[in-house]
Design a protein around this motif. Structure first.
Motif, PDB file in Angstrom:
ATOM      1  N   LYS A  32     -24.832 -47.426  -0.515  1.00 16.76           N
ATOM      2  CA  LYS A  32     -25.123 -46.929   1.447  1.00 16.76           C
ATOM      3  C   LYS A  32     -25.378 -45.593   1.400  1.00 16.76           C
ATOM      4  N   GLN A  33     -24.174 -45.230   2.802  1.00 23.22           N
ATOM      5  CA  GLN A  33     -23.787 -43.277   2.189  1.00 23.22           C
ATOM      6  C   GLN A  33     -22.497 -42.935   1.791  1.00 23.22           C
ATOM      7  N   HIS A  34     -22.520 -43.617   0.975  1.00 23.32           N
ATOM      8  CA  HIS A  34     -21.591 -42.967  -0.078  1.00 23.32           C
ATOM      9  C   HIS A  34     -22.153 -43.207  -1.442  1.00 23.32           C
ATOM     10  N   ILE A  35     -21.666 -41.999  -2.286  1.00 22.44           N
ATOM     11  CA  ILE A  35     -22.191 -41.865  -3.504  1.00 22.44           C
ATOM     12  C   ILE A  35     -20.408 -41.531  -4.154  1.00 22.44           C
ATOM     13  N   LEU A  36     -21.148 -41.674  -5.983  1.00 24.14           N
ATOM     14  CA  LEU A  36     -20.150 -42.427  -6.922  1.00 24.14           C
ATOM     15  C   LEU A  36     -20.055 -40.485  -7.575  1.00 24.14           C
TER      16      LEU A  36
END
Length: 170
Positions: A32-36
């Motif tokens: 979603k809007q999160h990136i690792l």
């Protein structure tokens, strides 16, 4: 792979001095809007997971190895190429004057739950940890560090540029 940007550090002339090239691979894993990302306490910044590709590896093999080592990522699938970021920076050892870094970036799918990371000694000493972060918050954080910190590493310029490109295109 499409060229995203070439950055030449203002203190060097790439026509003068000895240089070597380092091939790196960087992973873009989103949920979603999160990136690792890797958070580095020493520099107070966020960066894409990845690192140097060994001589016997393809870029894709190096990407998978680095992503597993740094984050504990599991079930890695490389989906597509994102782009190449090149930079020329001063080198801090006596053997060369300039390092030419070619960062090949790929969009990957991974499990959201991470396994055990296997960080190198210097990564542990620098306080590196994998985190799922809202991409816009990561960009704002890095921009604050660029504006206010005197302890920033040279890679924060690359990483902030890449995060902005990722936010625009994905």
């Amino acid at each position: 792979m499409r060229q995203l940007k070439t950055l030449i550090h203002p203190s060097i002339n790439i026509e003068q001095g000895s240089q070597f090239t380092r091939i790196t691979a960087r992973a873009i894993a989103m949920h979603k809007q999160h990136i690792l990302l890797m958070y580095t306490k020493r520099y107070d910044d966020f960066s894409l997971p990845g690192g140097g590709v060994d001589e016997h590896e393809s870029i894709e093999q190096g990407l998978i190895r680095e992503l597993q080592e740094e984050t504990g990522a599991q079930n890695i699938i490389i989906k597509k190429e994102f782009g190449l970021y090149e930079e020329y920076r001063p080198w801090y050892k006596d053997d060369f004057d300039i390092i030419h870094i070619k960062s090949y970036c790929y969009v990957c799918n991974i499990d959201q739950k991470l396994g055990q990371a296997q960080l190198e000694h210097y990564e542990q000493q620098n306080g590196m940890v994998a985190k799922w972060v809202d991409i816009n918050e990561a960009i704002e954080h890095n921009e604050r560090t660029l504006a206010t910190s005197d302890k920033q590493g040279l890679s924060i310029i690359r990483e902030t540029y890449l995060l902005k490109e990722i936010a625009k295109q994905l």
